[in-house]
Scaffold this motif. Structure first.
Motif: not given
Length: 121
Positions: A33-35, A48-53, A57-58, A61-65
């Motif tokens: 998992m990357m974050a 701030v944010a993370a991604i596995g699959g 988002y925090a 950050a949801t609408d901008r990142f």
């Protein structure tokens, strides 16, 4: 040796955009998992944010990142748009092998040294 290294920080004016990169070496990138986290001096490190699959988002950050990853390049990215002065912080990349509370810094095994993002008014 396993490590992650951030790049792409800099200074932008409010409303502008910036893209960060996190290059990982010495680990099986697709298993992690990357974050992204950020930290202002004197304050706690915040998610701030993370991604596995899926991506997570925090609220700020949801609408901008946008977080993404390219497993073939062993690299994670964070695209930031409509930046605000309050986004100014040191941004850190982190990697976690195990599942858990993805918004908690305690989950993550490896951390980069950080890249500074400064947003001016």
């Amino acid at each position: 040796q396993a490590q992650v290294v951030e790049s792409g920080g800099g200074q932008v004016q409010s409303g502008g955009s910036l893209s960060l990169s996190c290059a990982a070496t010495g680990l099986e990138f697709s298993r992690y998992m990357m974050a992204w986290f950020r930290q202002v001096p004197g304050q706690e490190r915040e998610f701030v944010a993370a991604i596995g699959g899926p991506a997570y988002y925090a609220d700020f950050a949801t609408d901008r990142f946008t977080i993404s990853r390219d497993n073939a390049k062993n690299t994670a990215y964070l695209r930031m748009t409509n930046l605000k002065v309050e986004d100014t912080a040191m941004y850190f990349c982190a990697a976690s092998l195990g599942g858990g509370t993805i918004r908690s810094p305690r989950l993550y095994d490896y951390w980069g040294q950080g890249t500074q993002v400064t947003v001016s008014s």
